[in-house]
Scaffold this motif. Structure first.
Motif, PDB file in Angstrom:
ATOM      1  N   LYS A   1       1.059   4.323  -2.848  1.00 29.35           N
ATOM      2  CA  LYS A   1       0.884   5.740  -2.528  1.00 29.35           C
ATOM      3  C   LYS A   1       2.078   6.571  -3.010  1.00 29.35           C
ATOM      4  O   LYS A   1       1.907   7.686  -3.497  1.00 29.35           O
ATOM      5  CB  LYS A   1       0.683   5.919  -1.031  1.00 29.35           C
ATOM      6  N   HIS A   2       3.278   6.026  -2.879  1.00 26.40           N
ATOM      7  CA  HIS A   2       4.474   6.750  -3.313  1.00 26.40           C
ATOM      8  C   HIS A   2       4.631   6.763  -4.833  1.00 26.40           C
ATOM      9  O   HIS A   2       5.381   7.585  -5.366  1.00 26.40           O
ATOM     10  CB  HIS A   2       5.717   6.175  -2.653  1.00 26.40           C
TER      11      HIS A   2
ATOM     12  N   VAL B   1      -7.541  -1.623  -5.571  1.00 26.60           N
ATOM     13  CA  VAL B   1      -7.684  -0.170  -5.718  1.00 26.60           C
ATOM     14  C   VAL B   1      -8.890   0.103  -6.610  1.00 26.60           C
ATOM     15  O   VAL B   1      -8.855  -0.130  -7.814  1.00 26.60           O
ATOM     16  CB  VAL B   1      -6.412   0.456  -6.332  1.00 26.60           C
TER      17      VAL B   1
ATOM     18  N   ILE C   1       2.178   7.427  -6.897  1.00 26.76           N
ATOM     19  CA  ILE C   1       1.209   8.380  -7.447  1.00 26.76           C
ATOM     20  C   ILE C   1       1.922   9.672  -7.836  1.00 26.76           C
ATOM     21  O   ILE C   1       2.676  10.245  -7.066  1.00 26.76           O
ATOM     22  CB  ILE C   1       0.094   8.680  -6.423  1.00 26.76           C
TER      23      ILE C   1
ATOM     24  N   ARG D   1      -4.185  12.876 -10.566  1.00 25.40           N
ATOM     25  CA  ARG D   1      -3.300  11.891  -9.952  1.00 25.40           C
ATOM     26  C   ARG D   1      -3.267  10.631 -10.816  1.00 25.40           C
ATOM     27  O   ARG D   1      -4.311  10.062 -11.103  1.00 25.40           O
ATOM     28  CB  ARG D   1      -3.775  11.565  -8.545  1.00 25.40           C
TER      29      ARG D   1
ATOM     30  N   ASP E   1       0.833  -1.206   0.000  1.00 21.22           N
ATOM     31  CA  ASP E   1       0.000   0.000   0.000  1.00 21.22           C
ATOM     32  C   ASP E   1       0.868   1.257   0.000  1.00 21.22           C
ATOM     33  O   ASP E   1       0.585   2.224  -0.718  1.00 21.22           O
ATOM     34  CB  ASP E   1      -0.916   0.018   1.226  1.00 21.22           C
ATOM     35  N   ASP E   2       1.924   1.230   0.790  1.00 20.23           N
ATOM     36  CA  ASP E   2       2.841   2.365   0.870  1.00 20.23           C
ATOM     37  C   ASP E   2       3.512   2.617  -0.482  1.00 20.23           C
ATOM     38  O   ASP E   2       3.633   3.765  -0.918  1.00 20.23           O
ATOM     39  CB  ASP E   2       3.888   2.090   1.957  1.00 20.23           C
TER      40      ASP E   2
END
Length: 79
Positions: A12-13, A54, A15, A23, A8-9
């Motif tokens: 997010k990075h 997602v 994007i 985005r 997940d991290d």
């Protein structure tokens, strides 16, 4: 040892925010971020994860293949 929350991290990075505020995430950027966290996935596996986990990004790729681009969308109208 890779940990589940790192996926997940990494997403997010990966994007990217354009000058218009849109985005986007490319599969290549997601895979690169995963590699930084000791997850070694191919493009197909990364696409599969995005499709399953997602639901706020839709595929806006302009070419066929596993190198895809996903765009954050507003399900309540508009992109």
């Amino acid at each position: 040892m890779p940990r589940r929350y790192e996926i997940d991290d990494a997403f997010k990075h990966a994007i990217k925010i354009s000058s218009k505020g849109r985005r986007t995430v490319t599969t290549e950027d997601f895979v690169a971020e995963l590699a930084k966290r000791n997850w070694h996935w191919g493009l197909r596996e990364a696409n599969r994860w995005i499709e399953i986990y997602v639901n706020t990004f839709s595929d806006v790729s302009t070419v066929e293949g596993d190198a895809r681009t996903f765009l954050l969308f507003n399900p309540n109208g508009g992109l």
